[in-house]
Design an enzyme around this catalytic site. Structure first.
Site, PDB file in Angstrom:
ATOM      1  N   GLN A  62       0.818  -1.217   0.000  1.00 30.28           N
ATOM      2  CA  GLN A  62       0.000   0.000   0.000  1.00 30.28           C
ATOM      3  C   GLN A  62       0.852   1.267   0.000  1.00 30.28           C
ATOM      4  O   GLN A  62       0.496   2.257  -0.654  1.00 30.28           O
ATOM      5  CB  GLN A  62      -0.948   0.010   1.208  1.00 30.28           C
ATOM      6  CG  GLN A  62      -2.098  -0.981   1.092  1.00 30.28           C
ATOM      7  CD  GLN A  62      -3.004  -0.714  -0.088  1.00 30.28           C
ATOM      8  OE1 GLN A  62      -3.189   0.425  -0.527  1.00 30.28           O
ATOM      9  NE2 GLN A  62      -3.572  -1.770  -0.640  1.00 30.28           N
ATOM     10  N   GLU A 102     -11.412 -12.708   4.780  1.00 25.19           N
ATOM     11  CA  GLU A 102     -10.127 -13.383   4.536  1.00 25.19           C
ATOM     12  C   GLU A 102     -10.015 -14.714   5.287  1.00 25.19           C
ATOM     13  O   GLU A 102      -9.383 -15.641   4.813  1.00 25.19           O
ATOM     14  CB  GLU A 102      -8.929 -12.457   4.823  1.00 25.19           C
ATOM     15  CG  GLU A 102      -8.752 -12.026   6.245  1.00 25.19           C
ATOM     16  CD  GLU A 102      -7.956 -10.721   6.376  1.00 25.19           C
ATOM     17  OE1 GLU A 102      -7.797  -9.994   5.387  1.00 25.19           O
ATOM     18  OE2 GLU A 102      -7.502 -10.441   7.496  1.00 25.19           O
ATOM     19  N   HIS A 128      -6.665   0.067   7.106  1.00 25.40           N
ATOM     20  CA  HIS A 128      -7.413  -1.050   7.690  1.00 25.40           C
ATOM     21  C   HIS A 128      -7.704  -0.645   9.128  1.00 25.40           C
ATOM     22  O   HIS A 128      -6.859  -0.024   9.783  1.00 25.40           O
ATOM     23  CB  HIS A 128      -6.563  -2.323   7.609  1.00 25.40           C
ATOM     24  CG  HIS A 128      -7.224  -3.566   8.146  1.00 25.40           C
ATOM     25  ND1 HIS A 128      -8.597  -3.780   8.090  1.00 25.40           N
ATOM     26  CD2 HIS A 128      -6.709  -4.668   8.743  1.00 25.40           C
ATOM     27  CE1 HIS A 128      -8.858  -4.973   8.625  1.00 25.40           C
ATOM     28  NE2 HIS A 128      -7.737  -5.520   9.032  1.00 25.40           N
ATOM     29  N   SER A 148     -19.855 -25.886 -18.659  1.00 26.50           N
ATOM     30  CA  SER A 148     -20.733 -26.849 -19.344  1.00 26.50           C
ATOM     31  C   SER A 148     -21.967 -27.119 -18.482  1.00 26.50           C
ATOM     32  O   SER A 148     -21.977 -26.876 -17.281  1.00 26.50           O
ATOM     33  CB  SER A 148     -19.978 -28.159 -19.575  1.00 26.50           C
ATOM     34  OG  SER A 148     -19.778 -28.814 -18.331  1.00 26.50           O
ATOM     35  N   GLU A 172      -0.061  -5.813  12.634  1.00 27.86           N
ATOM     36  CA  GLU A 172       0.388  -6.317  13.935  1.00 27.86           C
ATOM     37  C   GLU A 172       1.589  -5.542  14.474  1.00 27.86           C
ATOM     38  O   GLU A 172       1.872  -5.585  15.670  1.00 27.86           O
ATOM     39  CB  GLU A 172       0.690  -7.829  13.868  1.00 27.86           C
ATOM     40  CG  GLU A 172       1.910  -8.242  13.052  1.00 27.86           C
ATOM     41  CD  GLU A 172       1.690  -8.264  11.545  1.00 27.86           C
ATOM     42  OE1 GLU A 172       0.642  -7.794  11.072  1.00 27.86           O
ATOM     43  OE2 GLU A 172       2.603  -8.744  10.841  1.00 27.86           O
TER      44      GLU A 172
HETATM   45  P1  NAD Z   1       3.476  -4.551   3.681  1.00 36.23           P
HETATM   46  O1  NAD Z   1       3.765  -5.712   4.539  1.00 36.23           O
HETATM   47  O2  NAD Z   1       3.448  -4.735   2.205  1.00 36.23           O
HETATM   48  O3  NAD Z   1       4.509  -3.345   3.941  1.00 36.23           O
HETATM   49  C1  NAD Z   1       4.966  -3.067   5.180  1.00 36.23           C
HETATM   50  C2  NAD Z   1       5.913  -1.865   5.239  1.00 36.23           C
HETATM   51  O4  NAD Z   1       6.159  -1.676   6.631  1.00 36.23           O
HETATM   52  C3  NAD Z   1       7.265  -2.103   4.597  1.00 36.23           C
HETATM   53  O5  NAD Z   1       7.820  -0.871   4.188  1.00 36.23           O
HETATM   54  C4  NAD Z   1       8.083  -2.656   5.758  1.00 36.23           C
HETATM   55  O6  NAD Z   1       9.471  -2.406   5.614  1.00 36.23           O
HETATM   56  C5  NAD Z   1       7.530  -1.855   6.920  1.00 36.23           C
HETATM   57  N1  NAD Z   1       7.665  -2.582   8.190  1.00 36.23           N
HETATM   58  C6  NAD Z   1       7.495  -3.916   8.401  1.00 36.23           C
HETATM   59  N2  NAD Z   1       7.730  -4.231   9.690  1.00 36.23           N
HETATM   60  C7  NAD Z   1       8.054  -3.058  10.309  1.00 36.23           C
HETATM   61  C8  NAD Z   1       8.417  -2.730  11.635  1.00 36.23           C
HETATM   62  N3  NAD Z   1       8.497  -3.664  12.590  1.00 36.23           N
HETATM   63  N4  NAD Z   1       8.688  -1.431  11.908  1.00 36.23           N
HETATM   64  C9  NAD Z   1       8.601  -0.487  10.965  1.00 36.23           C
HETATM   65  N5  NAD Z   1       8.265  -0.735   9.670  1.00 36.23           N
HETATM   66  C10 NAD Z   1       7.995  -2.020   9.358  1.00 36.23           C
HETATM   67  O7  NAD Z   1       2.088  -3.935   4.206  1.00 36.23           O
HETATM   68  P2  NAD Z   1       0.758  -3.658   3.368  1.00 36.23           P
HETATM   69  O8  NAD Z   1       0.217  -4.948   2.861  1.00 36.23           O
HETATM   70  O9  NAD Z   1       1.000  -2.534   2.438  1.00 36.23           O
HETATM   71  O10 NAD Z   1      -0.234  -3.198   4.539  1.00 36.23           O
HETATM   72  C11 NAD Z   1      -0.234  -1.883   5.043  1.00 36.23           C
HETATM   73  C12 NAD Z   1      -1.641  -1.561   5.514  1.00 36.23           C
HETATM   74  O11 NAD Z   1      -2.530  -1.592   4.391  1.00 36.23           O
HETATM   75  C13 NAD Z   1      -2.210  -2.574   6.512  1.00 36.23           C
HETATM   76  O12 NAD Z   1      -3.011  -1.862   7.424  1.00 36.23           O
HETATM   77  C14 NAD Z   1      -3.071  -3.465   5.642  1.00 36.23           C
HETATM   78  O13 NAD Z   1      -4.123  -4.086   6.355  1.00 36.23           O
HETATM   79  C15 NAD Z   1      -3.618  -2.449   4.664  1.00 36.23           C
HETATM   80  N6  NAD Z   1      -4.117  -3.001   3.410  1.00 36.23           N
HETATM   81  C16 NAD Z   1      -3.344  -3.847   2.677  1.00 36.23           C
HETATM   82  C17 NAD Z   1      -3.822  -4.332   1.471  1.00 36.23           C
HETATM   83  C18 NAD Z   1      -2.991  -5.256   0.617  1.00 36.23           C
HETATM   84  O14 NAD Z   1      -3.521  -5.777  -0.333  1.00 36.23           O
HETATM   85  N7  NAD Z   1      -1.710  -5.468   0.886  1.00 36.23           N
HETATM   86  C19 NAD Z   1      -5.100  -3.967   1.013  1.00 36.23           C
HETATM   87  C20 NAD Z   1      -5.844  -3.051   1.753  1.00 36.23           C
HETATM   88  C21 NAD Z   1      -5.343  -2.593   2.962  1.00 36.23           C
HETATM   89 MG    MG Z   2      -9.806  -7.444   2.708  1.00 30.04          MG
END
Ligand code: NAD
Ligand code: MG
Length: 338
Positions: free
Chosen positions: A27, A194, A107, A251, A83
């Site tokens: 995201q 999910e 989220h 089918s 988390e």
């Molecule tokens: P991701 O796991 O792809 O990216 C995480 C980012 O956070 C990375 O830059 C990583 O380096 C950093 N990170 C990881 N652990 C860390 C830590 N301990 N301290 C600091 N930085 C840390 O995450 P995402 O999937 O983009 O999700 C981000 C938000 O978007 C969440 O709230 C998720 O629920 C929401 N969301 C995701 C999607 C999806 O399809 N991926 C869709 C809708 C909403």
């Molecule tokens: Mg969803």
């Protein structure tokens, strides 16, 4: 249902307000790039040791330590894994939020379950694209967008909804439609979907079907094609035309089997269990369990992940996918860049 488009937003709501995107994963990548192309002032906050840092820098963003990015911005968007969001917030964000600033999420998990409790003078909103960040980016560059959910949890200035709507429009959501909801509804339906259907329900259904065929003596490669590979074709049809649209294309034999045998596999007992899963989401029991697992170093998470990686379906699948050259072309995700 309240639905908004580009015309409903005030694009000046983001003018002169710097946006810090915390995290540059799926995201973070999609939203930061779209915001910048929409003319917003965007900086990125990342840990110094994070693996995504190089990608953000290569994309030409100003990358700062999380605390500095939070301190320099009027809008702080938390796009780190759900988390870890509470610890990131406590360590680097909480102390730097000014009165009247906005804290955004994609989220509702951390806010709805109370793992993050922002001060009352900070606005809290959610803009949640209904698709992964790579799709959010690709659709925007094509002049379209991914539908978004919007919610306001806290509005001390009376201006947070206007800000959130402008944000959703700037990432392309207003080209597709922005649906207003609440943190509770988004969080609970997202987790349920999910767990029971999209990820949990689907992978368990696939594995059970594969095992049934293999245990009955059929070739694992054929079982893989029938129970996993062909899923995509069916899902594409469902996506395009719903259940009736999918049935139009298969089918008559497949359709008769679908309509009479499906309810034998997924029945009232399955629905009773789904209601149990929903109750654990609503009570917060699932959220507390997952946060505890994360704090303890995720032993169960890792063991379950390993078990599937060692399952026959994954070994057979890896070999079969090698035979399908088209799978390597036109990938949405390039792990080096996004
Ligand atoms: P991701 O796991 O792809 O990216 C995480 C980012 O956070 C990375 O830059 C990583 O380096 C950093 N990170 C990881 N652990 C860390 C830590 N301990 N301290 C600091 N930085 C840390 O995450 P995402 O999937 O983009 O999700 C981000 C938000 O978007 C969440 O709230 C998720 O629920 C929401 N969301 C995701 C999607 C999806 O399809 N991926 C869709 C809708 C909403
Ligand atoms: Mg969803």
């Amino acid at each position: 249902m309240k639905l908004y488009y580009d015309k409903d937003a005030d694009p000046t709501a983001l003018c002169g307000r710097r946006i810090a995107i915390i995290g540059y994963g799926s995201q973070g990548f999609g939203q930061a790039n779209n915001l910048r192309d929409s003319g917003c002032d965007v900086i990125i906050g990342l840990r110094s040791e994070g693996r995504t840092r190089a990608k953000a820098e290569r994309a030409g963003f100003r990358v700062l330590p999380i605390a500095e990015a939070a301190a320099q911005a009027e809008i702080v968007m938390m796009l780190v894994p759900d988390e870890v969001a509470p610890e990131v917030y406590e360590r680097w964000v909480a102390g730097h939020l000014r009165a009247g600033a906005c804290l955004g999420f994609s989220h509702g998990f951390a806010i709805h379950y109370g793992f993050i409790k922002p001060p009352s003078d900070v606005g809290v909103f959610m803009v949640a694209p209904k698709g992964p960040g790579h799709l959010v980016r690709r659709e925007y560059t094509r002049g379209a967008g991914v539908p978004c959910l919007l919610a306001v949890h806290q509005d001390p200035t009376g201006d947070v909804r206007r800000t959130a709507l402008a944000y959703a429009v700037a990432i392309g959501g207003g080209r597709a439609g922005i649906i207003e909801t609440t943190f509770r509804e988004e969080t609970e339906t997202d987790l349920f979907g999910e767990q029971a259907v999209l990820c949990g329900g689907l992978t368990s259904l696939i594995k059970a079907g594969f095992e049934t065929l293999v245990e009955a003596g059929y070739t694992p490669e054929l079982a893989y094609f029938e129970c996993l590979h062909e899923m995509k074709l069916i899902v594409d049809l469902l996506y395009e035309g719903g259940i009736s649209g999918m049935r139009y294309s298969i089918s008559n034999t497949a359709q008769y089997g679908d309509m009479t045998r499906g309810p034998i596999v997924i029945n009232d007992e399955t629905k009773r269990r789904m209601r149990g899963i929903l109750a654990e989401i609503q009570s917060g029991a699932f959220a507390r369990e997952w946060m505890r697992e994360h704090r303890q170093g995720r032993p169960r998470f890792q063991q379950l992940e390993r078990e599937t990686r060692e399952h026959l379906i994954e070994k057979v699948g890896a070999n079969l996918r090698e035979m399908m050259a088209w799978l390597r072309r036109e990938r949405l995700v390039d792990e080096a860049e996004n």
